[in-house]
Design an enzyme around this catalytic site. Structure first.
Site, short mmCIF file in Angstrom:
data_model
loop_
_atom_site.label_atom_id
_atom_site.label_comp_id
_atom_site.label_asym_id
_atom_site.label_seq_id
_atom_site.Cartn_x
_atom_site.Cartn_y
_atom_site.Cartn_z
N GLY A 150 31.30 1.07 -22.09
CA GLY A 150 30.93 0.65 -20.73
C GLY A 150 30.09 -0.61 -20.79
O GLY A 150 30.28 -1.46 -21.68
N ARG A 151 29.17 -0.71 -19.85
CA ARG A 151 28.33 -1.93 -19.76
C ARG A 151 27.57 -2.18 -21.06
O ARG A 151 27.61 -3.28 -21.62
CB ARG A 151 27.33 -1.77 -18.60
CG ARG A 151 27.96 -1.77 -17.23
CD ARG A 151 26.95 -1.38 -16.16
NE ARG A 151 26.59 0.02 -16.29
CZ ARG A 151 26.92 0.97 -15.42
NH1 ARG A 151 27.60 0.66 -14.34
NH2 ARG A 151 26.57 2.22 -15.61
N ARG A 229 22.22 9.63 -25.46
CA ARG A 229 21.37 10.78 -25.12
C ARG A 229 21.43 11.74 -26.30
O ARG A 229 22.48 11.87 -26.96
CB ARG A 229 21.90 11.51 -23.87
CG ARG A 229 21.61 10.83 -22.56
CD ARG A 229 20.12 10.90 -22.16
NE ARG A 229 19.85 10.29 -20.88
CZ ARG A 229 19.42 9.05 -20.69
NH1 ARG A 229 19.21 8.26 -21.73
NH2 ARG A 229 19.15 8.60 -19.48
N GLU A 258 13.12 15.96 -26.48
CA GLU A 258 12.14 14.88 -26.41
C GLU A 258 10.91 15.37 -25.66
O GLU A 258 11.06 16.10 -24.67
CB GLU A 258 12.74 13.66 -25.67
CG GLU A 258 13.94 13.09 -26.42
CD GLU A 258 14.56 11.87 -25.74
OE1 GLU A 258 14.00 11.40 -24.73
OE2 GLU A 258 15.59 11.40 -26.22
N HIS A 276 12.84 6.83 -27.80
CA HIS A 276 13.57 6.55 -26.55
C HIS A 276 13.03 5.28 -25.89
O HIS A 276 12.53 5.30 -24.76
CB HIS A 276 13.47 7.75 -25.59
CG HIS A 276 14.57 7.76 -24.57
ND1 HIS A 276 15.10 8.90 -24.03
CD2 HIS A 276 15.27 6.73 -23.99
CE1 HIS A 276 16.05 8.60 -23.17
NE2 HIS A 276 16.18 7.27 -23.12
P1 NAP Z 1 28.69 3.03 -18.38
O1 NAP Z 1 28.90 1.58 -18.09
O2 NAP Z 1 28.98 4.02 -17.32
O3 NAP Z 1 29.51 3.39 -19.70
C1 NAP Z 1 29.64 4.69 -20.18
C2 NAP Z 1 30.80 4.74 -21.16
O4 NAP Z 1 30.86 6.07 -21.69
C3 NAP Z 1 32.15 4.42 -20.54
O5 NAP Z 1 32.92 3.62 -21.38
C4 NAP Z 1 32.80 5.80 -20.39
O6 NAP Z 1 34.21 5.82 -20.51
C5 NAP Z 1 32.21 6.52 -21.60
N1 NAP Z 1 32.28 7.96 -21.40
C6 NAP Z 1 31.76 8.70 -20.40
N2 NAP Z 1 32.06 9.98 -20.56
C7 NAP Z 1 32.79 10.08 -21.68
C8 NAP Z 1 33.42 11.15 -22.37
N3 NAP Z 1 33.34 12.40 -21.93
N4 NAP Z 1 34.11 10.84 -23.49
C9 NAP Z 1 34.20 9.58 -23.95
N5 NAP Z 1 33.60 8.51 -23.35
C10 NAP Z 1 32.92 8.77 -22.23
O7 NAP Z 1 27.17 3.29 -18.78
P2 NAP Z 1 26.13 2.29 -19.50
O8 NAP Z 1 25.41 1.51 -18.48
O9 NAP Z 1 26.81 1.58 -20.62
O10 NAP Z 1 25.08 3.37 -20.07
C11 NAP Z 1 25.54 4.39 -20.96
C12 NAP Z 1 24.45 5.40 -21.25
O11 NAP Z 1 23.49 4.85 -22.12
C13 NAP Z 1 23.61 5.88 -20.06
O12 NAP Z 1 24.29 6.82 -19.26
C14 NAP Z 1 22.42 6.48 -20.78
O13 NAP Z 1 22.67 7.84 -21.09
C15 NAP Z 1 22.34 5.66 -22.08
N6 NAP Z 1 21.14 4.80 -22.09
C16 NAP Z 1 20.19 5.00 -23.03
C17 NAP Z 1 19.06 4.18 -23.04
C18 NAP Z 1 17.98 4.35 -24.06
O14 NAP Z 1 16.81 4.08 -23.76
N7 NAP Z 1 18.30 4.75 -25.27
C19 NAP Z 1 18.89 3.19 -22.07
C20 NAP Z 1 19.90 3.01 -21.13
C21 NAP Z 1 21.04 3.82 -21.15
P3 NAP Z 1 35.17 5.15 -19.40
O15 NAP Z 1 34.80 3.68 -19.42
O16 NAP Z 1 36.54 5.36 -19.91
O17 NAP Z 1 34.84 5.82 -18.11
#
Ligand code: NAP
Length: 312
Positions: A150-151, A229, A258, A276
């Protein structure tokens, strides 16, 4: 009259500061305290953080609820289905944190392969004059597997290209606009790469997606970096894989429990840990606080919300 908002959990001070210019913020508080609060029936907005829990019971205590504004991109702690049933919107803060989280993913890849924490400690402890450090592992050119394109996944891929890393990924669907190899099955992906990086949402859809079989497929020269996560990895299986040489090492920013990760993870030499902090820079936390506040301001101004979650 100044609207009263409910904080679902302790909020980032930048978010509180931005909110307090226009609103009165109460909470976090117990369910009983909320039920007894004089403003309860007037509260339209819950303000939350990326790790906050916003269960149905909290929503149902607020008959006027219209919006849950999360300062974070992940919102797996919010019962979005129930919010929709209640006619309330949920917003989050996508995009503004992509750079920081991708930077941290690369930092963890470098830290665990080049053993930077150990090197730092070596110099600090005055060991250098007695001899050199054992050689480390080269990151550039490693085959990278990204779970979640994703993003943030794309921001990690963009950076990894500069490291000459061939990139493959898995997601729910292939992205025909991207020049990377799509592998539908995560175990197949793990078997084809040296470094597996997780950046999906948490929640039921990704729970324990990385299990013992995926770790075995990654293999004894393989590394895992998790900035998604904690729930995405079966942590007990990870500990066993790290202890028995099933995989080479791990860089972890997120944990199933956590802020108290499994004790075994705290003492292993092939693990690098961060608390985190994917989005934890001044600039990014300010941008997240501003966006989370902007969504609330728009709600009260009767304007379309800036960043509703896809389900809404
Ligand atoms: P996003 O743009 O919605 O991207 C999520 C990606 O995960 C998409 O490519 C999606 O697939 C894929 N996905 C979702 N469910 C799935 C599944 N069951 N099997 C396989 N792939 C799956 O979100 P983002 O903005 O990149 O953020 C992603 C995540 O990063 C957040 O939700 C959060 O949990 C985590 N995060 C962590 C931190 C930290 O501090 N460590 C900070 C920010 C975010 P599709 O594209 O095919 O739908």
């Amino acid at each position: 009259m100044t609207p009263t908002l409910l904080a679902a959990s302790p909020l980032n001070p930048l978010f509180v500061k931005a909110l307090q210019t226009k609103y009165s913020v109460i909470g976090p508080m117990s369910h009983d305290a909320l039920m007894a609060h004089p403003d309860r029936e007037l509260i339209e907005v819950i303000a939350a953080g990326g790790e906050s829990k916003v269960p149905a019971s909290m929503m149902d205590a607020l008959p006027a609820l219209k919006l849950i504004s999360v300062m974070g991109v992940g919102y797996d702690g919010v019962d979005v289905g129930h919010a929709i049933q209640r006619g309330a919107m949920v917003t989050h803060t996508p995009n503004v944190l992509n750079d920081d989280v991708a930077d941290l993913a690369i930092a963890l890849m470098l830290s665990v392969t080049r053993r930077i924490p150990q090197a730092h400690q070596f110099v600090r402890a005055g060991e250098w004059a007695k001899g050199g450090l054992p050689l480390a592992t080269k990151l550039s050119g490693m085959r990278l597997g990204i779970v979640g394109m994703g993003r943030i996944g794309q921001a990690i891929a963009h950076r990894a290209e500069a490291f000459g890393m061939p990139i493959a990924y898995t997601a729910r669907s292939a992205k025909s606009n991207l020049p990377y190899t799509f592998v539908a099955d995560i175990e197949d992906l793990a078997s084809q790469v040296d470094m597996l990086t997780l950046i999906t949402p948490g929640g039921a859809g990704t729970h324990h997606m990385v299990n013992a079989a995926v770790l075995k497929a990654l293999g004894p020269k393989g590394y895992i970096v998790n900035v998604a996560r904690g729930s995405v990895i079966d942590e007990a299986a990870l500990v066993e894989a790290l202890q028995t040489g099933v995989i080479a090492g791990a860089g972890l920013d997120v944990f199933e429990n956590e802020p108290t990760p499994l004790p075994a993870l705290l003492t292993m030499d092939n693990v690098v840990l961060t608390p985190h902090v994917g989005s934890a820079t001044d600039a990014t936390r300010q941008a997240m606080a501003d966006l989370a506040t902007a969504n609330i301001n728009r709600h009260f101004a009767g304007e379309p919300l800036e960043t509703p979650v896809p389900e809404c």
